[in-house]
Design an enzyme around this catalytic site. Structure first.
Site, short mmCIF file in Angstrom:
data_model
loop_
_atom_site.label_atom_id
_atom_site.label_comp_id
_atom_site.label_asym_id
_atom_site.label_seq_id
_atom_site.Cartn_x
_atom_site.Cartn_y
_atom_site.Cartn_z
N ASN A 18 18.37 11.40 10.07
CA ASN A 18 17.40 11.18 8.98
C ASN A 18 18.00 11.77 7.71
OD1 ASN A 18 15.66 10.31 10.90
ND2 ASN A 18 14.21 12.00 10.70
N GLY A 19 17.70 11.13 6.59
CA GLY A 19 18.21 11.67 5.32
C GLY A 19 19.21 10.69 4.72
N LYS A 52 -5.30 4.22 -3.27
CA LYS A 52 -5.68 3.90 -1.88
C LYS A 52 -5.80 2.40 -1.71
CE LYS A 52 -5.01 6.79 -0.14
NZ LYS A 52 -4.68 8.07 -0.68
N GLU A 55 -2.37 0.70 -1.69
CA GLU A 55 -1.58 1.02 -0.50
C GLU A 55 -1.97 0.23 0.73
OE1 GLU A 55 -0.43 5.49 0.15
OE2 GLU A 55 -2.48 5.34 -0.56
N LYS A 82 5.16 7.93 5.71
CA LYS A 82 4.27 9.09 5.62
C LYS A 82 4.92 10.25 4.91
CE LYS A 82 0.47 11.34 6.31
NZ LYS A 82 -0.61 11.00 5.37
#
Ligand code: F6R
Length: 612
Positions: free
Chosen positions: A100-101, A491, A494, A607
């Site tokens: 990850n990254g 919201k 999204e 997230k």
């Protein structure tokens, strides 16, 4: 964003790995894969698409290995495809790696490996890692020490961020993991260890975790774990007991995590207030102890965050400013970090992050520290990266937030920061005690009032049903209602993919009213008695031009041609966002459901945003 899972133990690894990936789905991803060490070497299985697709891959059930790594990928370098999915291997298939990254210098590393004859199969930055490890390992003894040395040399070459998990075909009884600026935890079982990007993914297996710090490496075997710094010197680390229960990470009978999390708000708010505020007592924060002199010396407070967390900052700016008599600026982390803000020891910087892993927010925090400003992290995740960088950390107690769209974290951040404002005011002794006490009383009533809103959701559901096919909407309000408008508009975008704009109601006439035409929906939020009449006038202006208006209010207002009025319990405008956002969270939720969309995992979103 990407998720990592690892397992080493006595059980078959593949079901545990896939189960872990399913629990990490909420982070957002486009491909998934696993690798286990089998009798005849490392076997990888991966493809673009959902984690569940892994169950359909030929041979997945034949994997017998008791050690393995797995990954959900959120594409950065290279499109979503089988080749670009993780795990990645070196050319000799000695190593499999999940990462990850972002490796910022991967191009340079790739070119130098290619010059040595290494071949690459993917467009990813990650593929340099197994090849680089091999390049160092080939000159080392083929044992644990040799592998550790190869990993240490490799990560010294990497620029950027990484959480990596590595397995080696020559050493089927160990796994190596390492991290820098990307989260990774190690869970402890009996004769087994788990690796994961976050704690909830592994909670059904263990509640005991080691939290890796930046620049640390861990070597896991079935019955032991050792930690090292980048130079392979021993590091000692405490095992942490995590008190989140498994059901808090499951849907508990709700159709979606988002709905569950919206309904959890009364409890989450109560938990966040916790022992910090009791009847007739001063607000208490054990985590910090600021003196009156220090607080008086401040000439500026920054609230820095991204997305919804930044909107929580906007919602608390008025209370913080009013109670501390200090200038408060709310800044978007990705702007703050690059605009050379004025910072010194008279500046307090408060960073808000549910996940505690948001790359821009962490970078913005490091900037403030380098300029001698004190830093406070407000986070929901114990031991998250930001909490290890900040001078002080205060936790919201919202419980795990799994849905990508943040709901309960937002209301808990507002509560926590409102309490912090009162805490500062009580130390400063510059506000009227009666007023502070009345605010405290109101805060204690918020869980009940939130429950009250959730007890009847029929009106908002019906309104969502009426208008879910629309393409544009407006949210308007003044003061704290304007900050709620921004969050409500985010919201809606999204999870329903409907375009919307949030405007300060007084700004409408300065341009956007040109967009108001017959049939357009405008949502007005009116909770401030001093401003209600003004916003009512603005609503009449849009109604005259053909708009359909939904009103969210805690005021007695005349029903002047509104389509619907949602009444919510009254509250001081300084804290009313905690209540007024709730029907609007439900509004977005119901629209998304009407449209048949994946509420918990909206397209293109992740997230925790661990890259800038
Ligand atoms: C919106 C949302 C995002 C996050 C933002 C910051 O629903 O979830 O806008 O608020 O990515 O995330 P944290 O709070 O984890 O730093």
């Amino acid at each position: 964003m990407c998720g990592i899972v690892g397992y080493i133990g006595l059980k078959k690894a593949s079901p545990i790995l896939i189960d872990g990936l399913l629990k990490l789905e909420y982070r957002g991803y486009d491909s998934a894969g696993i690798a286990t060490i089998e009798k005849n070497g490392i076997k990888t299985m991966k493809d673009k698409g959902r984690v569940r697709n892994l169950y359909d891959l030929d041979g997945i059930n034949d994997l017998e290995g008791t050690i393995g790594i797995a990954h959900t990928r959120w594409a950065t370098h290279g499109k979503p495809s089988k080749e670009n999915s993780h795990p990645h291997m070196d050319g000799t298939k000695t190593f499999a790696v999940v990462h990850n990254g972002i490796i910022e210098n991967y191009q340079e590393l790739r070119e130098s490996l290619e010059e040595k004859g290494y071949k690459f199969l993917s467009a990813t930055d990650t593929e340099v890692i197994p090849n680089l490890i091999y390049d160092y390992y080939k000159n080392e003894e083929k044992n644990e020490t040799g592998l550790l040395k190869a990993v240490s040399s490799t990560i010294k070459d990497l620029k950027g961020s990484y959480a990596i998990s590595i397995i080696c075909k020559d050493l089927p009884d160990i796994m190596i993991v390492a991290r820098k600026d990307s989260p990774l935890v190690v869970g402890k079982g009996i004769n087994e260890y788990y690796v994961s990007s976050d704690i909830p993914a592994m909670l059904s297996y263990t509640k005991q975790f080691y939290l890796l710090n930046d620049g640390e490496i861990a070597k896991l075997s079935r019955n032991n774990v050792s930690f090292y710094n980048i130079n392979l010197e021993d590091v000692s680390k405490d095992l942490k007991d995590i008190d989140w229960d498994v059901s808090s990470c499951e849907k508990d009978g709700y159709e979606d995590y988002m709905l569950k999390e919206i309904f959890e708000q009364p409890t989450a708010i109560r938990e966040t207030i916790g022992s910090r505020l009791k009847n007739n007592e001063k607000v208490n924060f054990d985590e910090i102890n600021f003196s009156k002199e220090y607080l008086k010396s401040l000439n500026h407070i920054y609230l820095v965050a991204c997305g919804t967390a930044m909107h929580a900052g906007l919602a608390v700016k008025p209370i913080l400013e009013k109670l501390c008599h200090t200038n408060v600026t709310v800044d978007i982390a990705s702007e703050f970090r690059y605009r050379d803000p004025l910072l010194d020891e008279h500046t307090l910087c408060i960073y808000i992050s549910q996940s505690g892993e948001t790359a821009d927010t962490i970078a913005a925090l490091k900037l403030a520290k380098s300029k001698n400003a004190k830093t406070i992290a407000i986070s929901n995740v114990i031991g998250s990266s930001i909490t290890r960088e900040a001078d002080y950390t205060i936790y919201t107690h919202a419980g795990p937030e799994i849905a990508v769209a943040s709901t309960k974290a937002y209301t808990c951040q507002i509560i926590l920061l409102s309490l912090l404002s009162i805490y500062f005011a009580e130390i400063l002794e510059i506000e009227d005690t009666k007023f502070l006490n009345s605010l405290k009383e109101e805060i204690l009533l918020l869980p009940k009032k939130a429950l009250n809103i959730l007890n009847d959701t029929s009106k908002i559901k019906n309104f969502a049903h009426k208008i879910y096919k629309e393409h544009d909407m407006f949210f308007i309000g003044r003061g704290s209602d304007y900050s709620v408008s921004m969050e409500a508009s985010l919201k809606l975008k999204e999870i329903s993919y409907i375009h919307s704009e949030a405007y300060a109601a007084g700004e409408l006439k300065h341009g956007p009213i040109a967009l108001i035409e017959n049939g357009i929906t405008v949502i007005g939020i009116l909770t401030d008695p001093n401003l209600v009449e003004k916003t009512v006038s603005n609503l009449q202006e849009v109604i005259t031009r053909g708009a359909k208006v939904l009103v969210i209010t805690n005021q007695e207002i005349e029903s002047k041609n509104y389509e619907e009025i949602i009444n919510i319990p009254s509250a001081n405008p300084l804290i009313s966002p905690v209540l007024s956002i709730i029907p609007l969270q439900l509004f977005s939720y119901y629209i998304s459901k009407e449209k048949g969309l994946d509420v918990d995992k909206p397209r293109n979103l992740a997230k925790s945003v661990t890259v800038e």
